[in-house]
Design an enzyme around this catalytic site. Structure first.
Site, PDB file in Angstrom:
ATOM      1  N   HIS A  24     -27.171  13.568  43.336  1.00  0.00           N
ATOM      2  CA  HIS A  24     -27.444  12.909  44.629  1.00  0.00           C
ATOM      3  C   HIS A  24     -27.764  13.924  45.733  1.00  0.00           C
ATOM      4  O   HIS A  24     -27.708  13.582  46.912  1.00  0.00           O
ATOM      5  CB  HIS A  24     -26.277  12.007  45.077  1.00  0.00           C
ATOM      6  CG  HIS A  24     -26.222  10.731  44.297  1.00  0.00           C
ATOM      7  ND1 HIS A  24     -25.597   9.598  44.731  1.00  0.00           N
ATOM      8  CD2 HIS A  24     -26.737  10.415  43.088  1.00  0.00           C
ATOM      9  CE1 HIS A  24     -25.712   8.646  43.834  1.00  0.00           C
ATOM     10  NE2 HIS A  24     -26.400   9.125  42.814  1.00  0.00           N
ATOM     11  N   TYR A  54     -31.362  10.231  48.559  1.00  0.00           N
ATOM     12  CA  TYR A  54     -30.026  10.357  49.151  1.00  0.00           C
ATOM     13  C   TYR A  54     -29.977  11.360  50.299  1.00  0.00           C
ATOM     14  O   TYR A  54     -29.036  11.359  51.083  1.00  0.00           O
ATOM     15  CB  TYR A  54     -28.991  10.731  48.076  1.00  0.00           C
ATOM     16  CG  TYR A  54     -28.497   9.511  47.331  1.00  0.00           C
ATOM     17  CD1 TYR A  54     -27.397   8.795  47.803  1.00  0.00           C
ATOM     18  CD2 TYR A  54     -29.137   9.060  46.191  1.00  0.00           C
ATOM     19  CE1 TYR A  54     -26.951   7.663  47.134  1.00  0.00           C
ATOM     20  CE2 TYR A  54     -28.699   7.941  45.514  1.00  0.00           C
ATOM     21  CZ  TYR A  54     -27.597   7.238  45.992  1.00  0.00           C
ATOM     22  OH  TYR A  54     -27.162   6.119  45.345  1.00  0.00           O
ATOM     23  N   ARG A 112     -14.170  -0.293  46.297  1.00  0.00           N
ATOM     24  CA  ARG A 112     -15.406   0.195  46.907  1.00  0.00           C
ATOM     25  C   ARG A 112     -15.565  -0.317  48.330  1.00  0.00           C
ATOM     26  O   ARG A 112     -15.962   0.425  49.231  1.00  0.00           O
ATOM     27  CB  ARG A 112     -16.605  -0.246  46.061  1.00  0.00           C
ATOM     28  CG  ARG A 112     -17.921   0.141  46.714  1.00  0.00           C
ATOM     29  CD  ARG A 112     -19.103  -0.216  45.851  1.00  0.00           C
ATOM     30  NE  ARG A 112     -20.341   0.275  46.455  1.00  0.00           N
ATOM     31  CZ  ARG A 112     -21.511   0.246  45.843  1.00  0.00           C
ATOM     32  NH1 ARG A 112     -21.608  -0.235  44.614  1.00  0.00           N
ATOM     33  NH2 ARG A 112     -22.588   0.711  46.445  1.00  0.00           N
ATOM     34  N   ASN A 160     -20.126   6.977  39.060  1.00  0.00           N
ATOM     35  CA  ASN A 160     -20.256   7.768  40.282  1.00  0.00           C
ATOM     36  C   ASN A 160     -18.911   8.275  40.775  1.00  0.00           C
ATOM     37  O   ASN A 160     -17.906   7.623  40.526  1.00  0.00           O
ATOM     38  CB  ASN A 160     -20.889   6.913  41.397  1.00  0.00           C
ATOM     39  CG  ASN A 160     -22.387   7.036  41.366  1.00  0.00           C
ATOM     40  OD1 ASN A 160     -22.916   8.082  41.029  1.00  0.00           O
ATOM     41  ND2 ASN A 160     -23.079   5.940  41.694  1.00  0.00           N
TER      42      ASN A 160
END
Lengths: 442, 442, 442, 442
Positions: A201, A257, A95, A149
């Site tokens: 999102h 978002y 990440r 995600n």
């Protein structure tokens, strides 16, 4: 056999205590017989820590629920009723790269959007498709509930590239919006429902109801003059309130978002500051996680620690437990999940995933028809759907050209040149987890 | 009465000599009896200059074509067969503001896209709708051929907000692409046709044919390795070649204007430089025009001067003459124009304008079915269509909220904050030509 | 090799002389080097007769065109440029059964509609799919031009159940309509074009143009008061004129075959009379064919005999030659053929065959967009499309349930009970040619 | 003011006691303060009889519910919460003509389908649109719940020709299907839900659930071998079971009214017998009604008499009470009603009425997305929708041409000639109630 068998892939996640608490709270309606926490060898230490906490929590609750730790996914999946997925292929290290590499080129790095979201999808989708393959063999009646995600693209990939129908994507954004609207209207969240239009999102609340009656006009009025503190926001990024003109023109409420798309410049500035200070979101989360795991190791701890709520994904696991509970009990209540569109939104492809209001039955979520997207929001939603479809196809085929095209089409990317540069670096950085791209033959 | 009556609104334009030349060349097939050049009082000097040149050109050609200068639009429109529109409401001064104000906020300023294109539409659409009103009364069988920018939005506005059906939008981008493909394949342009997918200044060549046979694969191969000099480009901005990955992933050829969307960063840098040096496009064009009009004043000049070809809109007027000639003669050849979609592109609204390949009959252009936009290009086209629809509605109603929403949805705008700031300044700057926004009552 | 190779499957057909005449007439534009007439062994006598006539015709014309008779389809197909198909699986005996069996149950028997059309499709589609398989191997660049009935369903079957794209269905109904409108408006047929909406044998002329200008209102006026003799009709059945109310309400012109749907009662009465008198269409045609073949045997005959024009399929072969000529020469003229819909008619499936106006290029027919079917005709066209899709699927799979469902959905069938009875008898009668239904395993 | 005000237009109907019983039973959840029974002067005798019974019923129940009889619609509508409509313009005499005139031409006469349904729509729609006009003025927040036949077309007319959004069409067919499936599966009806696809009286159960789990395969199995007695049927016509082949091919369950379309021949024979014997449905109902009103006059009667259940429309009023109760209490349960499609069924127009499963909220019914109609049933549903749209337009405009076109498109009409003849006679017969057709100016 009596009771329910639940398998949690990525069981070593720091969120697991929330999930366990959720099952404990709902035991009467949702009698979980076995909860299998599954992880990979690299995650052994985390799984053992969080698994032990889970076992202490169940023990304290005095319930006949078995918490089983496993590194053998296939053994775990056998005869499962529900499979939840909450993985992080490549761990937080991956990440951090997803976020820092785009930022080093002046491009937003955010784990569910743009370049970073794309690479998380590239690493995750092949693994999810493998799990689905196992499920078809070992527990073909089980529901897969994915809250890894980017949940929308992962759901789309399962819908488009497998014939497994029992998959549901889940996100905590909608439930945060319900809670936010409840707060703004000063009513209990249970009385609030929404009409959602969009993608994971990338949703808009196109109507907001209290006890079934529309309160959209009131919400629009409030939102025109809302402060950053009062606006619905997420823990993981700061949210600027949209202009009254934009809110009136949209005539619906964007999710938090959308800050990335309509305050791209400001978000980028903020992220670049974090980048320079070594505290991009992945780096922050890494510290938070380390602290959480320190807490989890405390053998006296036998409840979910308060600090977890700060983590950013609050309500995620709660949403998952709620969903499973409604599926199991055929409650028919409204929840907001990622499902096959099937005409729910008239101008999106039938086979694509959308995030919409559904009634939850034991036969699965049944989406409530939305109709055509209004002109204001049609373009941006179609653009993200283009991005999602290309990312899914690239993830499955390993076609780098589609990756470049996807990123060019994403509003967070401002140059074909940057798209290529960022993708080249990210491919190299994640080489180990992306064999499909390195074995691609046209 | 024998022969054709043509009315050119904005007759004082520097392009007029090209138009006149076009009618002279085609006289045999298209016997123009009267060419009315119409302009407003503020344009008297230009119209008289260019009108006199036009009269000299016709005289030299020895044709019985009358060139009539007029400041009375209604008188001119009476019984017209074709009405061409090539206006610039607010003159080049307005264009310069359209370009400089966004740039002063770090946003691209380009007369057919983004904030600048939006304000050109705001000023032009009310005037066009007025002309249509006159046409319904005075020449209800005439075709309106609009090549005023932004041609797509202007066509959409006529289609959505009037019941006049005989309107066609025209642009020189498609014909430039045809010529470019012919050059790259080394064949005569007459042998090249295209399948176009998209909107004005936002088209993709989704197929390219020579003598009816697809040569798309060959073109894609060439385009992967093309230099900036060889790429199809426009005079008014510099064009970077797209990456081979992007071209392969798209599997079609973007038009030059896509440089604004896929090299936004580089275009912005270039424009900011021009901004600082006082040579944004409007400023450059202003000088070119002054020079052209100096030339036009020369009473010995009786042909179109070579220098006009440098002007940027080359082939525009030629395309217009071609179109009128085909309409008049029911030729059934393929041209690329802006028309009501009517299902030509399955996933765009039936009532919207699209820019596609049509066969030209005396009953109007008949678009060749394109089918669904492929996923790669669907998002960006839908986004621009969202922008166009909101701009048209704002232009007609004067609703500033829709203007802000439109700009927020445009990929050239990176912040809701900037959208508001730029719109506020541009509204103020163009106040005189935008009464609808200052009289707006919700 | 210079010149064109054409292969005609079902070369022993009585229509072949028209086809040969067509190629002779067009030789300059369409230089056919080899014409292969292919048939099966059972058709040897007919092929030899008609083939010899064809050779005499070519000889008389003094052209270097070889006419080759063959019973080896694969040998013939090798390197073909165009393949025309005009077969009758089961010969006229099968047609007679197709017609008499439904009539014996009081149901219309007509070789392109209802039960009879369905069984012709059942026998023909598997053979066509076999030919396509051979073509992919032996002449993958060749166009298949099918004028075997039911042409719409056969085209749909190729489009849905193979990946061969170069297939065109052809019918003489549209060209008969063009000629009829030309006669009614007293203009040359070359000046008439139509907007067609619909499916093979189920089309409506939704606009009619002369030199590109709509003359629909005039045609509607004429059609309200037309006599049976003046109405556009086919040789193979008698046509009643529709009521003025119906014509005005439709606001378009139905094709002659709509008589079966909107005068079902009268057509049935007529057919029942023929049935009792042993002169259903197949029986009549059988006699006509025998007479024609007697003529063909005359060794002095070296032109197409006049009598062929009485046969019913007049203009079929001419239409085929025209089509091939336009494909070969990339003429871009408008013809009316069965092609993949691809959004041409917005509310029919993209993958289905439709019969619409196309411009004919060397890359194939490009359909002109029609848009949404108007409400008046949408239902009946959708119903026949449902019928066609189910028939195609049943033809390919051998699923008798789908056959029963298809017939129930057809407006010519008035009872589920009759649907079953008729299908059972027809399956038994055609057992030899329908192995798929007798080997079907669900 | 506390409590709910309900207005029942057509209050003198023989069904009213069921409605009253429904409100009494639900009083706790649905506290009706005032029930206004409204009728026209011609219905005074019936209204007084049934109104008195209603008052006795309420009195017996001991509830503070006022039953008010009124002949002044506008007075009654003032501030209503719910308006139910159950009218019969022209009374049963009109129905008898609707049925007998088509039958005299050999065409089915059935009050909700074909010619008879069309004329019932012609008489009713103008009255309904008048009521809506009053409601907009007098009770703009009230729900109109229409159970006047043909309920689908009446709902469509309100949706297309007014801007009143709070209209719901209601029918007892879906609830009869739910009860039938419950009986066949031996479960309580409360546990059964359906996925419905289609239009009023033209629906298919495309899925059947018990406690949320699909039991469609089991139902299909049962339905292949069902007897006429066991099949789901309606009181007002006899129902033949469909063939196993048809059921398997459809892969869904048709509603009883599909007997008219798939056993047209048999239904016609049956009706012709009734016609000759003077006992078409209207004639039978007339007798039943006379008997019922005799019963109602009995001053000792203070409950709904058993005999009413034989009347044919059983469960209609119960369905209406259920719907109102769910609207009032925002229950979110699933009911089957006629609403604006809005994309629920992807291939029907957004603005048309469809009959589908909805969750009932206080903000109205929210339809559950169905997606594309499967090919098997698409054609027949589109055909009936064509019929419905044309009938609605003819009802509003009085355009006889559209009436003829509508009937030609209906599968129950076998000849344009008959369509004209039947319409001419019915227009004449109902002249008094159809001023729009006699004042029509094109």
């Amino acid at each position: 056999m009596e009771g329910i068998k639940i398998v949690t892939i990525g069981g070593g996640s720091s969120y697991t205590p929330e999930l366990v608490e959720g099952f404990i709270k709902r035991y009467e309606k949702l009698p979980v017989r076995e909860l299998w926490l599954v992880d990979i060898e690299e995650g052994r230490e985390k799984l053992e820590t969080v698994g032990a906490l889970a076992q202490r929590m169940v023990k304290k609750a005095g319930l006949p629920m078995k918490v089983i730790l496993s590194y053998d996914r296939r053994e775990a999946l056998k005869d499962a009723d529900y499979v939840t997925t909450q993985m992080r292929v490549g761990l937080l290290e991956a990440r951090i790269k997803d976020e820092r590499i785009p930022l080093s080129h002046g491009m937003i790095g955010q784990e569910t959007n743009g370049a970073a979201g794309m690479f998380k999808a590239f690493r995750t989708i092949p693994v999810i498709l493998d799990i689905v393959k196992d499920m078809k063999e070992l527990c073909p009646e089980a529901w897969m509930i994915n809250f890894t995600n980017p949940a929308g693209m992962i759901t789309e990939a399962v819908l488009r590239y497998t014939d497994y129908k029992k998959v549901i994507g889940l996100c905590n954004v909608p439930i945060n919006m319900v809670n936010g609207f409840a707060r703004l209207l000063d009513v209990e969240p249970e009385r609030v429902t929404m009409e959602l239009s969009g993608l994971n999102h990338h949703i808009f609340a196109t109507d907001v109801f209290v006890d079934g009656q529309s309160r959209l006009e009131e919400i629009l009025e409030i939102y025109q003059h809302i402060s950053a503190e009062d606006a619905i926001s997420m823990k993981n990024f700061s949210t600027l309130p949209f202009s009254p003109e934009f809110i009136r023109g949209l005539h619906c409420i964007p999710c938090p978002y959308h800050n990335y798309y309509f305050f791209t410049k400001e978000q980028l500035e903020e992220e670049l500051k974090e980048y320079k200070e070594g505290r991009v979101r992945g780096e922050v989360v890494k510290k938070v996680e380390e602290e959480l795991f320190e807490l989890y190791k405390d053998e006296n701890l036998d409840v979910k620690p308060k600090q977890l709520e700060m983590r950013g994904g609050a309500r995620y696991s709660d949403a998952a437990c709620n969903l499973i509970c409604s599926l199991h009990n055929n409650t028919g209540d409204i929840q907001y999940v990622d499902v096959r569109n099937n005409g729910t939104i008239s101008n999106l492809p039938a086979d694509s995933a959308v995030e919409v209001a559904c009634i939850i039955t034991s036969g699965g979520p049944k989406p409530i028809a939305v109709g055509e997207l209004k002109p204001q929001i049609n373009g941006t939603i179609q653009t993200i759907k283009t991005f999602e479809r290309l990312v899914c196809e690239a993830a499955v085929t390993g076609n780098r050209d589609l990756a470049v095209t996807a990123l060019n089409m994403n509003p967070l990317c401002a140059s074909d040149h940057d798209a290529n540069a960022v993708i080249d670096e990210l491919l190299e950085a994640h080489k180990k987890h992306l064999p499909q791209f390195f074995n691609f033959i046209k």
